[in-house]
Structure formats: structure tokens, C-alpha cells
Write an enzyme that holds these catalytic residues in place. Structure first.
Site, PDB file in Angstrom:
ATOM      1  CE  LYS A  54      -3.229  -2.270   3.049  1.00  0.00           C
ATOM      2  NZ  LYS A  54      -3.804  -2.346   4.561  1.00  0.00           N
ATOM      3  N   GLY A  55       2.296   1.120   0.509  1.00  0.00           N
ATOM      4  CA  GLY A  55       3.033   2.344   0.848  1.00  0.00           C
ATOM      5  C   GLY A  55       3.078   3.412  -0.498  1.00  0.00           C
ATOM      6  CD  GLU A 110       8.183  -0.704  -2.660  1.00  0.00           C
ATOM      7  OE1 GLU A 110       7.438   0.197  -1.975  1.00  0.00           O
ATOM      8  OE2 GLU A 110       8.108  -1.604  -2.422  1.00  0.00           O
ATOM      9  CG  ASP A 114      14.866  -0.913   5.478  1.00  0.00           C
ATOM     10  OD1 ASP A 114      16.109  -0.544   5.794  1.00  0.00           O
ATOM     11  OD2 ASP A 114      14.383  -1.328   6.419  1.00  0.00           O
ATOM     12  CG  ASP A 171       2.505   1.172   7.656  1.00  0.00           C
ATOM     13  OD1 ASP A 171       3.390   1.106   6.853  1.00  0.00           O
ATOM     14  OD2 ASP A 171       2.140   0.382   8.395  1.00  0.00           O
ATOM     15  NE  ARG A 177      -0.630   1.894   4.898  1.00  0.00           N
ATOM     16  CZ  ARG A 177       0.388   1.456   4.754  1.00  0.00           C
ATOM     17  NH1 ARG A 177       1.442   1.883   4.160  1.00  0.00           N
ATOM     18  NH2 ARG A 177       0.649   0.092   5.128  1.00  0.00           N
TER      19      ARG A 177
HETATM   20  P1  IMP Z   1      13.011  -3.900   2.742  1.00  0.00           P
HETATM   21  O1  IMP Z   1      13.602  -3.194   1.307  1.00  0.00           O
HETATM   22  O2  IMP Z   1      12.650  -5.347   1.967  1.00  0.00           O
HETATM   23  O3  IMP Z   1      13.768  -4.182   3.935  1.00  0.00           O
HETATM   24  O4  IMP Z   1      11.370  -3.573   2.837  1.00  0.00           O
HETATM   25  C1  IMP Z   1      11.106  -2.417   2.323  1.00  0.00           C
HETATM   26  C2  IMP Z   1       9.433  -2.268   2.959  1.00  0.00           C
HETATM   27  O5  IMP Z   1       9.683  -2.167   4.535  1.00  0.00           O
HETATM   28  C3  IMP Z   1       9.162  -1.091   2.711  1.00  0.00           C
HETATM   29  O6  IMP Z   1       8.215  -1.194   1.403  1.00  0.00           O
HETATM   30  C4  IMP Z   1       8.154  -0.355   3.652  1.00  0.00           C
HETATM   31  O7  IMP Z   1       7.078  -1.102   3.684  1.00  0.00           O
HETATM   32  C5  IMP Z   1       9.013  -0.987   4.976  1.00  0.00           C
HETATM   33  N1  IMP Z   1       9.736  -0.080   5.560  1.00  0.00           N
HETATM   34  C6  IMP Z   1      11.082   0.077   5.379  1.00  0.00           C
HETATM   35  N2  IMP Z   1      11.505   1.065   6.353  1.00  0.00           N
HETATM   36  C7  IMP Z   1      10.597   1.831   6.562  1.00  0.00           C
HETATM   37  C8  IMP Z   1      10.205   3.341   7.321  1.00  0.00           C
HETATM   38  O8  IMP Z   1      11.194   3.930   7.606  1.00  0.00           O
HETATM   39  N3  IMP Z   1       9.009   3.533   7.477  1.00  0.00           N
HETATM   40  C9  IMP Z   1       7.817   2.815   7.203  1.00  0.00           C
HETATM   41  N4  IMP Z   1       7.938   1.642   6.430  1.00  0.00           N
HETATM   42  C10 IMP Z   1       9.225   1.117   6.323  1.00  0.00           C
HETATM   43 MG    MG Z   2       6.254  -1.247   0.701  1.00  0.00          MG
END
Ligand code: IMP
Ligand code: MG
Length: 191
Positions: A54-55, A110, A114, A171, A177
Site C-alpha cells: 500500500k505504501g 515503491e 530499506d 506507515d 499513511r
Molecule cells: P525491504 O527493503 O525489503 O527491507 O522492505 C521495504 C519495506 O519495508 C518498505 O516497502 C516499507 O513497507 C517498509 N519500511 C522500511 N523502512 C521503513 C520506514 O522507515 N518506514 C515505514 N516503512 C518502512
Molecule cells: Mg512497501
């Protein structure tokens, strides 16, 4: 106390546990730049924006209106399995694309990258579907915790330090959000 009566009352948007990192105006200005860049680079392409729910919903809504080209949009929803709070890289598709992307020029949209594990897996999945090109637009890039160092973000809104941020689609425990800015949560245990 009745709604709106006391001037000192804080609201969701003026919550003292939030420290603003990027204002709505700063976000608008940056998205206009990315939109102009994509407009210049995709003039003769068959562009599909694929938002990751949803982000990405707020970024998607603003970004597509900053791209002055014919385009279509689609969405995917994935759940990334977490081991505690860390993403494991296992991804389940909760909602797949509505239309094929064969021969299309795809930009995956996206909210934040992270560790990069979720997106690397998603790009693997989309990469097997015959698109002409696949690029990545991420509103935020948090490079410090990155595990998938090879993941290339083609369009980045802002690079941020290793802090947990909310707002503009992102979120914390499903809240925030709707904030029209990006903020750091000062005390995450108080969310
Ligand atoms: P990754 O890159 O697989 O670690 O995960 C990324 C997902 O983690 C993103 O799409 C977000 O949904 C969530 N995420 C990572 N960092 C944050 C943050 O600082 N705030 C909110 N959601 C985050
Ligand atoms: Mg996401």
C-alpha cells in the site's frame, strides 16, 4: 472537549511525536523534477507504472500526474515475511498485476527501499514476464541497512538516514499513511 475548541490541542498532523523531515512543498518540488525526467526519457516508450501497495499509493498518485505522457498504471500487493522487524526476502504475491507487461516499459513505483530484499524478489518475479524494460522509482532510499547492494534505484525522491519514517504513504503499525509530509517518529514505542 469539543472538536476544534482548544487551540493548543494537537492533531494527527501536529503530533509532537513526529519530527518533519520533508515538507509537502519540498516533496512536490522533488516529484516535479522526477516527473520531468521520466517525461523526457519515456517519450517513445509504452510506459506502465506499477505501484507496490500500500505504501506507494500517495507517491504513485503524485508521480503519475507529473509525467506528461500517455501511460497506464497497475498495482501489485506483496507481503514480505519478516523475521522480527527484519525482512527475510520471502515474498508472497497478495495481488498480482491486472494486465500483462509483455513488451511494455515498466517503472516499479515503491515507497522506500530499506534492505532491498522485498524489491529484489519482486523485480525477479516481474523480470520473467517479457517486459521490454523494467526500472525502479523509489520515493525514499535508506541505503544504510541495504543487503541487496546491487539493487539499482533509477529514480529516487530523497536519500534518508537510517531512521524510521512515516507519512506520504508510509506507515507505522498501519498508522500515519495520510500525513502530507515525511516525518521521523521520535519515540517508536509511543506509536
Ligand atoms: P525491504 O527493503 O525489503 O527491507 O522492505 C521495504 C519495506 O519495508 C518498505 O516497502 C516499507 O513497507 C517498509 N519500511 C522500511 N523502512 C521503513 C520506514 O522507515 N518506514 C515505514 N516503512 C518502512
Ligand atoms: Mg512497501
Amino acid at each position: 472537549m469539543s472538536a476544534g475548541s482548544a487551540k493548543s490541542e494537537t492533531t494527527e498532523f501536529t503530533n509532537p511525536n513526529l519530527e518533519i523531515l520533508f515538507t509537502g512543498d519540498e516533496i512536490d518540488a522533488r516529484i516535479a523534477e522526477i516527473g520531468a525526467q521520466i517525461t523526457a526519457e519515456y517519450a517513445d516508450k509504452d510506459l506502465v507504472l506499477v505501484g507496490v501497495l500500500k505504501g506507494s499509493c500517495v507517491f504513485m498518485a503524485d508521480l503519475m500526474r507529473a509525467i506528461d505522457l500517455p501511460l497506464t498504471i497497475d498495482f501489485m500487493a506483496v507481503s514480505s515475511y519478516k523475521d522480527g522487524t527484519k525482512s527475510t526476502g520471502d515474498v508472497e504475491i497478495l495481488k498480482d498485476l491486472s494486465s500483462p507487461i509483455r513488451d511494455k516499459d515498466v517503472i516499479v513505483v515503491e515507497d522506500i527501499v530499506d534492505t532491498g530484499l522485498t524489491l529484489a524478489r519482486l523485480l525477479d518475479i516481474l523480470g520473467s514476464r517479457g517486459a521490454r524494460s523494467i526500472r525502479l522509482a523509489s520515493f525514499l532510499d535508506k541505503p544504510e541497512p541495504r543487503i541487496k547492494k546491487e539493487l539499482k534505484i533509477d529514480y529516487t525522491g530523497f536519500v534518508i538516514p537510517n531512521q524510521f519514517v512515516v507519512g506520504y504513504g508510509l506507515d507505522a503499525a498501519s498508522r500515519y499513511r495520510n500525513l502530507p509530509f515525511i516525518a521521523v517518529v521520535k519515540d517508536p514505542s509511543a506509536v
